[in-house]
Design an enzyme around this catalytic site. Structure first.
Site, PDB file in Angstrom:
ATOM      1  N   GLY A   1    -132.623 -45.960 -17.170  1.00  0.00           N
ATOM      2  CA  GLY A   1    -133.482 -45.496 -18.112  1.00  0.00           C
ATOM      3  C   GLY A   1    -134.863 -46.111 -17.669  1.00  0.00           C
TER       4      GLY A   1
ATOM      5  N   LYS B   1    -128.072 -41.693 -39.792  1.00  0.00           N
ATOM      6  CA  LYS B   1    -128.606 -41.335 -38.262  1.00  0.00           C
ATOM      7  C   LYS B   1    -128.714 -39.911 -38.598  1.00  0.00           C
ATOM      8  CE  LYS B   1    -129.721 -42.687 -34.178  1.00  0.00           C
ATOM      9  NZ  LYS B   1    -130.219 -44.067 -33.757  1.00  0.00           N
TER      10      LYS B   1
ATOM     11  N   GLY C   1    -137.638 -45.098 -20.639  1.00  0.00           N
ATOM     12  CA  GLY C   1    -138.405 -44.639 -21.746  1.00  0.00           C
ATOM     13  C   GLY C   1    -138.855 -45.697 -22.524  1.00  0.00           C
TER      14      GLY C   1
END
Ligand code: NAD
Length: 428
Positions: free
Chosen positions: A219, A107, A221
């Site tokens: 959320g 990551k 998105g």
């Protein structure tokens, strides 16, 4: 990121320790897998539009690559920390293993807020990030991808910088590229659809018809939008979504008990997934406090925003009607809250299984990029459904057989696969 006391990496380690104990993992392997193999910290100087130079902190963490090259997104966020990146890299290892794709876990991140950066400044951050790490990533080493507040354009700048440094064409270095520039059809939909493929299977197991169910999302998105699209197609009703309001620096929940209209909400949403609260009100949505998404009388909760959202403090606000929590976001549930969800026998589809559609499609993109041969969208989404369904069924079967909580069952499978790869390589 929202709670200063919360440490995502400690949470990732606590989840790992619990299952390592359960499966009797030897102490050497345990020590090796509870920490990343490598982590990089660097500075990225950027010439800002106003002529000043600003230095941004960037990270890349490679948790484990025993099963294949590292894979994982790059997040741009003002509250990014190395511990968040370490946690997310660790979860990537388990995620790739649970869907059984030949990749490890990585990551990356940069502490920055794209809301306040011009595109030119963001391009410099992307290119600067690659310049710092160009020798330690690559198609056979570690393959980045988009995450929160990064998108296909950022990936293309990064690809271009990598190819400039290495003097060749390497489309397999990065995924989430624009379609036509090495991107895969279906990648945009993949994570959200993947969440719903697993939800569909969970409903099947529970003998619940999707078109009798209601859901509340946190959320709005990339993940939530496509999850909502597919869930609506299955016949479900979404009564709530929430999103971050940049101006007010808080989140709001948008509720319409008769069901939200996805197209309409999308038309009043900015590119960061923020819904315009004034326009939402005009369209008949109730605008409630950010936390309200969790206390709705629905069958399904889908946290699809950030980590650390279902906590010891708000878990008891979850209504009795809730039968399933499908974790679209990474690490949305703290261990304290998780214990209560388990005790209340709410069926949990853990993050690294539920949202693995993104990395699975990224893997498909990498395969296509390396072959320079691209598949049709139906082929991509069909293959994705097969992978996600198989992974869900393997986890739920183990959970049933051994009377395990779904999260623990998913970990048993993942940790087992990664530990075996480390052993087979002679590392531990
Ligand atoms: P995104 O940036 O597209 O959307 C994030 C959404 O969350 C936005 O609507 C934003 O307004 C909202 N939000 C932010 N803070 C909030 C808060 N405090 N309360 C309510 N809403 C809030 O990000 P995304 O790609 O949809 O990712 C969402 C989550 O899913 C993250 O945890 C990410 O790591 C995870 N994830 C994403 C992918 C992917 O392919 N995009 C894959 C796997 C996991």
């Amino acid at each position: 990121m929202s709670d200063k006391k919360f440490n995502a990496f400690e949470m990732a380690q606590a989840q790992f320790d619990k299952v390592a104990e359960l499966i009797g993992l030897d102490s050497g392997t345990r020590e090796f897998l509870r920490n990343p193999m490598r982590e990089y910290h660097f500075s990225i100087p950027v010439k800002m539009d106003d002529g000043t130079v600003k230095v941004f902190r960037g990270f890349r963490v490679q948790h484990n690559d025993a099963r294949g090259p590292g894979k994982g997104g790059i997040r741009f966020h003002p509250q990014e920390t190395i511990d968040t990146v370490k946690a997310l890299a660790t979860w990537m290892t388990w995620k790739c293993a649970v869907v059984d794709i030949p990749l490890g876990g990585s990551k990356g991140g940069v502490i920055c807020d794209p809301h306040n950066l011009s595109l030119k400044e963001q391009e410099q951050i992307c290119r600067g990030w690659v310049r710092q790490i160009a020798k330690d990533v690559g198609p056979v080493r570690d393959v980045p991808a988009p995450d929160v507040m990064t998108n296909a354009q950022h990936m293309l700048w990064m690809l271009d910088e990598f190819e400039t440094i290495h003097g060749g064409k390497y489309p397999g270095i990065i995924t989430g590229k624009p379609v036509g520039m090495g991107g895969s059809l279906g990648r945009t939909e993949a994570t959200g659809y993947g969440v719903i493929f697993t939800l569909r299977e969970a409903l099947k197991e529970m003998n619940i018809n999707p078109d009798t169910t209601t859901a509340s999302f946190q959320g709005f998105g990339n993940v939530a939008q496509y999850a909502i699209e597919l869930y609506l197609r299955l016949g479900g009703k979404v009564i709530c979504v929430s999103s971050w309001d940049q101006e007010d620096q808080t989140s709001y929940t948008f509720r319409r008990l008769s069901g939200i209209d996805l197209k309409q909400l999308l038309s009043i949403t900015n590119r960061f997934g923020g819904i315009d609260k004034v326009k939402a009100k005009e369209l008949g949505y109730e605008v409630l406090p950010g936390e309200a998404w969790i206390e709705q009388e629905v069958d399904i909760l889908l946290p699809c925003a950030l980590e650390n959202q279902i906590t010891g403090e708000n878990v008891n606000k979850i209504k009795k009607s809730v039968k399933i929590i499908a974790e679209g976001a990474n690490g949305p549930t703290t261990p304290e809250a998780d214990k209560i969800i388990h005790e209340r026998k709410i069926f949990n589809i853990p993050d690294f299984l539920a949202n693995a559609g993104g990395v699975t499609c990224s893997y498909f993109e990498q395969v296509q990029s390396n072959m320079n041969y691209y598949w049709e969208k139906d082929e991509v989404l069909g293959k994705l459904d097969v992978k996600m369904t198989a992974a869900f069924l393997a986890v739920s079967e183990l959970a049933r057989k051994k009377n395990l909580y779904m999260r623990d069952a998913a970990y048993v499978i993942s940790i087992g696969r990664v530990a075996q790869a480390c052993k087979d390589r002679g590392w531990v």
